[in-house]
Design a protein around this motif. Structure first.
Motif, PDB file in Angstrom:
ATOM      1  N   PRO A 206       0.830  -1.208   0.000  1.00 54.40           N
ATOM      2  CA  PRO A 206       0.000   0.000   0.000  1.00 54.40           C
ATOM      3  C   PRO A 206       0.864   1.258   0.000  1.00 54.40           C
ATOM      4  O   PRO A 206       1.935   1.288   0.616  1.00 54.40           O
ATOM      5  CB  PRO A 206      -0.795  -0.119   1.302  1.00 54.40           C
ATOM      6  N   ALA A 207       0.400   2.306  -0.645  1.00 53.27           N
ATOM      7  CA  ALA A 207       1.170   3.541  -0.743  1.00 53.27           C
ATOM      8  C   ALA A 207       1.491   4.114   0.636  1.00 53.27           C
ATOM      9  O   ALA A 207       2.555   4.703   0.844  1.00 53.27           O
ATOM     10  CB  ALA A 207       0.411   4.571  -1.579  1.00 53.27           C
ATOM     11  N   ASN A 211       7.080   5.988   4.461  1.00 54.09           N
ATOM     12  CA  ASN A 211       7.151   6.935   5.560  1.00 54.09           C
ATOM     13  C   ASN A 211       7.155   8.352   5.007  1.00 54.09           C
ATOM     14  O   ASN A 211       8.083   8.750   4.301  1.00 54.09           O
ATOM     15  CB  ASN A 211       8.424   6.688   6.376  1.00 54.09           C
ATOM     16  N   GLY A 212       6.115   9.106   5.297  1.00 53.40           N
ATOM     17  CA  GLY A 212       5.956  10.440   4.734  1.00 53.40           C
ATOM     18  C   GLY A 212       4.629  10.602   4.021  1.00 53.40           C
ATOM     19  O   GLY A 212       4.236  11.720   3.690  1.00 53.40           O
ATOM     20  N   ILE A 213       3.937   9.481   3.787  1.00 53.93           N
ATOM     21  CA  ILE A 213       2.580   9.534   3.236  1.00 53.93           C
ATOM     22  C   ILE A 213       1.615   9.321   4.396  1.00 53.93           C
ATOM     23  O   ILE A 213       1.435   8.205   4.889  1.00 53.93           O
ATOM     24  CB  ILE A 213       2.359   8.479   2.133  1.00 53.93           C
ATOM     25  N   GLY A 214       1.036  10.413   4.853  1.00 50.00           N
ATOM     26  CA  GLY A 214       0.124  10.356   5.988  1.00 50.00           C
ATOM     27  C   GLY A 214      -1.298  10.071   5.562  1.00 50.00           C
ATOM     28  O   GLY A 214      -1.586   9.863   4.377  1.00 50.00           O
ATOM     29  N   LEU A 224      -7.560   9.112  -6.280  1.00 49.03           N
ATOM     30  CA  LEU A 224      -7.018   9.158  -7.645  1.00 49.03           C
ATOM     31  C   LEU A 224      -6.770   7.768  -8.210  1.00 49.03           C
ATOM     32  O   LEU A 224      -6.252   7.623  -9.320  1.00 49.03           O
ATOM     33  CB  LEU A 224      -5.710   9.960  -7.657  1.00 49.03           C
ATOM     34  N   GLY A 225      -7.112   6.741  -7.420  1.00 53.24           N
ATOM     35  CA  GLY A 225      -6.881   5.374  -7.854  1.00 53.24           C
ATOM     36  C   GLY A 225      -5.462   4.898  -7.660  1.00 53.24           C
ATOM     37  O   GLY A 225      -5.066   3.860  -8.193  1.00 53.24           O
ATOM     38  N   LEU A 226      -4.673   5.635  -6.875  1.00 53.79           N
ATOM     39  CA  LEU A 226      -3.270   5.289  -6.637  1.00 53.79           C
ATOM     40  C   LEU A 226      -3.176   4.633  -5.260  1.00 53.79           C
ATOM     41  O   LEU A 226      -2.935   5.295  -4.248  1.00 53.79           O
ATOM     42  CB  LEU A 226      -2.387   6.533  -6.723  1.00 53.79           C
ATOM     43  N   ARG A 227      -3.379   3.333  -5.224  1.00 49.51           N
ATOM     44  CA  ARG A 227      -3.500   2.635  -3.942  1.00 49.51           C
ATOM     45  C   ARG A 227      -2.227   1.917  -3.515  1.00 49.51           C
ATOM     46  O   ARG A 227      -2.005   1.705  -2.340  1.00 49.51           O
ATOM     47  CB  ARG A 227      -4.668   1.658  -4.002  1.00 49.51           C
ATOM     48  N   THR A 228      -1.411   1.524  -4.455  1.00 49.50           N
ATOM     49  CA  THR A 228      -0.171   0.834  -4.122  1.00 49.50           C
ATOM     50  C   THR A 228       1.026   1.705  -4.484  1.00 49.50           C
ATOM     51  O   THR A 228       0.905   2.697  -5.208  1.00 49.50           O
ATOM     52  CB  THR A 228      -0.061  -0.503  -4.874  1.00 49.50           C
TER      53      THR A 228
END
Length: 394
Positions: A206-207, A211-214, A224-228
């Motif tokens: 998962p995206a 570390n840095g994607i809260g 946006l469909g950006l799940r991984t």
């Protein structure tokens, strides 16, 4: 020469420390949190009776949980009342931060027997570099990275011997990937990732594992469909910049491809040190004066102990309150001399309280020491006037 950065993360650290103290709880769902009001009770036959989540009432949160409790969906930061609904039979243990800090020092000292420096990122995790260590670039049998893997395994064994606790280590060319892969095979994991492994091992994750994607950024990526991480790597870089801004959008693309050139940071001199506690119930300066006075004194004593342990003295003292309406109030003052004395800190922190609105109940109390200087460098300052005879709120 291949760069090797290691991220070491202690396995369920607080819970594991408690299991050393209460080995009969091994294999059971255990949650640590909610303050210190539910210690185990010793029975007449010498056995211990533990509090259970089902009996908890309050607004405390879980500090950590064993892997058995995590299987029910309990995790750090979850409210204990919610955790009780998920795992009512789980054992509830009080927090003991003094012991956790002691064990933290032990595991870091064990690592420093093998490496020259560590990048200290908190009580239960560190980075360190293995690139130049003898054997780190060697292959062992069919394993092209067997040399560095063996060094990391020895460090794991050293941590176990020093503390009785297990840890997981991620090895990769940079901090970003090592942080991710230290979590891939917990507990007792030892995971090696190179650029060639990113597509197979990193992109399916998962995206939010970066570390840095809260939570907010992850929710926007999900919309946006950006799940991984792979979805993110395949996304149009310019589109990410348009939606997230130039700096963060560019970083998302770099991170998704496993690119990170940050150096390790070995300068960890603190600018301030603080101690704080959140109450089980809201307290009032007038109606709960005795209880608050004891808590306040203990916070100042622990803060003084922290200063002495780090070999520093403070020139300023501050107090922090979080009121029952969640507003935060702070006050700070500068002392006439550097100190690490608990009584002096307590007196000046009390003076900060004199300047604060105390009509409302509050849920958090904290004390902070700032303007730090190494104790052996502190200049002798003339003592100020004695303020201890002033009537303080508590």
């Amino acid at each position: 020469m291949r760069r090797w950065i290691a991220h070491l993360d202690m396995d369920a650290f607080f819970a594991s420390v408690e299991l050393l103290r209460y080995p009969e709880l091994r294999g059971q769902p255990v949650v640590v949190g909610g303050g210190s009001r539910h210690p185990p009770l010793v029975q007449p036959d010498g056995t211990r009776r533990f509090a259970r989540l089902r009996d908890y009432a309050g607004r405390g949160v879980a500090t950590t949980a064993t892997y058995e409790a995590r299987a029910f969906g309990v995790h750090s930061g979850i409210g204990l009342m919610k955790a009780a609904a998920l795992a009512p039979d789980a054992v509830l243990l009080p927090t003991d931060f003094d012991e956790y800090k002691r064990m933290s020092r032990l595991f870091k000292q064990a690592v420093l027997e093998h490496v020259a420096q560590i990048d200290d990122r908190g009580i239960d995790e560190i980075y360190f570099e293995l690139t130049d260590l003898p054997g780190a670039q060697d292959a062992v049998g069919d394993d092209p990275h067997g040399g560095v893997r063996a060094i990391a395994a020895r460090i794991q064994q050293a941590v176990q011997a020093a503390t009785g606790l297990s840890c997981s280590i991620g090895l990769s060319p940079n901090k970003l990937l090592s942080k991710i892969c230290s979590d891939l095979e917990k507990p007792r994991g030892l995971t090696v990732i190179t650029e060639a492994d990113i597509a197979a091992r990193i992109w399916p994750l998962p995206a939010k594992r970066i570390n840095g994607i809260g939570p907010k950024a992850n929710a926007k990526l999900d919309s946006l469909g950006l799940r991984t991480i792979g979805d993110l790597a395949a996304a149009d870089p310019q589109g990410l910049i348009e939606r997230f801004g130039r700096s963060y959008g560019s970083w998302l693309t770099e991170a998704a491809h496993g690119r990170d050139d940050r150096p390790l940071s070995y300068s960890r001199d603190p600018k301030s040190i603080s101690r704080e506690t959140t109450f089980e119930r809201d307290l009032h300066a007038k109606h709960d004066r005795e209880e608050l006075g004891a808590l306040f004194t203990r916070l100042c004593e622990r803060l003084a102990d922290d200063l002495k342990r780090k070999g520093v003295v403070a020139k300023s003292v501050g107090v922090k309150l979080r009121q029952d309406d969640f507003r935060i109030v702070t006050r700070e003052l500068t002392m006439d001399r550097y100190t690490a004395d608990a009584a002096v800190i307590r007196r000046h922190a009390g003076l900060c309280l004199k300047r604060m609105p105390l009509e409302r109940r509050f849920r958090l109390l904290g004390v902070r020491a700032g303007h730090l200087l190494a104790a052996d460098q502190a200049a002798e300052m003339p003592a100020g006037q004695e303020e201890g005879q002033l009537a303080l709120p508590f």
